[in-house]
Design a protein around this motif. Structure first.
Motif, mmCIF file in Angstrom:
data_model
loop_
_atom_site.group_PDB
_atom_site.id
_atom_site.type_symbol
_atom_site.label_atom_id
_atom_site.label_comp_id
_atom_site.label_asym_id
_atom_site.label_seq_id
_atom_site.Cartn_x
_atom_site.Cartn_y
_atom_site.Cartn_z
ATOM 1 N N LYS A 75 0.039 -13.410 25.601
ATOM 2 C CA LYS A 75 -0.344 -13.925 26.905
ATOM 3 C C LYS A 75 0.734 -14.878 27.440
ATOM 4 N N LYS A 76 1.262 -15.740 26.575
ATOM 5 C CA LYS A 76 2.324 -16.674 26.984
ATOM 6 C C LYS A 76 3.594 -15.914 27.373
ATOM 7 N N LYS A 77 3.915 -14.881 26.620
ATOM 8 C CA LYS A 77 5.108 -14.084 26.902
ATOM 9 C C LYS A 77 4.984 -13.394 28.257
ATOM 10 N N ALA A 78 3.803 -12.866 28.561
ATOM 11 C CA ALA A 78 3.570 -12.210 29.848
ATOM 12 C C ALA A 78 3.655 -13.228 30.978
ATOM 13 N N LYS A 79 3.168 -14.432 30.745
ATOM 14 C CA LYS A 79 3.197 -15.486 31.762
ATOM 15 C C LYS A 79 4.644 -15.901 32.055
ATOM 16 N N ILE A 80 5.475 -16.004 31.010
ATOM 17 C CA ILE A 80 6.887 -16.365 31.184
ATOM 18 C C ILE A 80 7.632 -15.237 31.906
ATOM 19 N N ALA A 81 7.317 -14.000 31.613
ATOM 20 C CA ALA A 81 7.992 -12.859 32.222
ATOM 21 C C ALA A 81 7.685 -12.757 33.718
ATOM 22 N N MET A 82 6.531 -13.253 34.152
ATOM 23 C CA MET A 82 6.146 -13.182 35.555
ATOM 24 C C MET A 82 6.916 -14.196 36.398
ATOM 25 N N HIS A 83 7.394 -15.253 35.801
ATOM 26 C CA HIS A 83 8.120 -16.283 36.551
ATOM 27 C C HIS A 83 9.510 -15.884 36.751
#
Length: 83
Positions: A75-83
């Motif tokens: 979930k954290k990795k997906a959140k970082i990738a969206m930024h």
């Protein structure tokens, strides 16, 4: 897909191979043999199930913690990738 199939196959084989896992310490074995000699066979079966229960619980807890850790990291990795 092959990795999932191999993991599922290994898990099924491990579940069906559990009868070999019935074992006891020396004191438990002596206690069970004494009870069997006196005609009581139910204690041995209960003892074996208790040993398996105690053996499985730490691994089950570790797997649950690992699952939630993996889910959170994903979930954290997906959140970082969206930024």
């Amino acid at each position: 897909m092959k990795k999932v199939f191999k993991t599922a196959l290994f898990t099924l084989l491990a579940l069906f191979y559990q009868s070999v896992a019935f074992a006891q310490c020396a004191m438990c074995r002596a206690s069970v043999e004494n009870n069997v000699a006196n005609g009581d066979t139910s204690i041995g079966a209960g003892l074996n199930l208790g040993i398996l229960y105690l053996f499985v619980m730490p691994y089950l807890i570790a797997m649950v913690i690992g699952y939630f850790w993996y889910k959170n990291a994903k979930k954290k990795k997906a959140k970082i990738a969206m930024h």
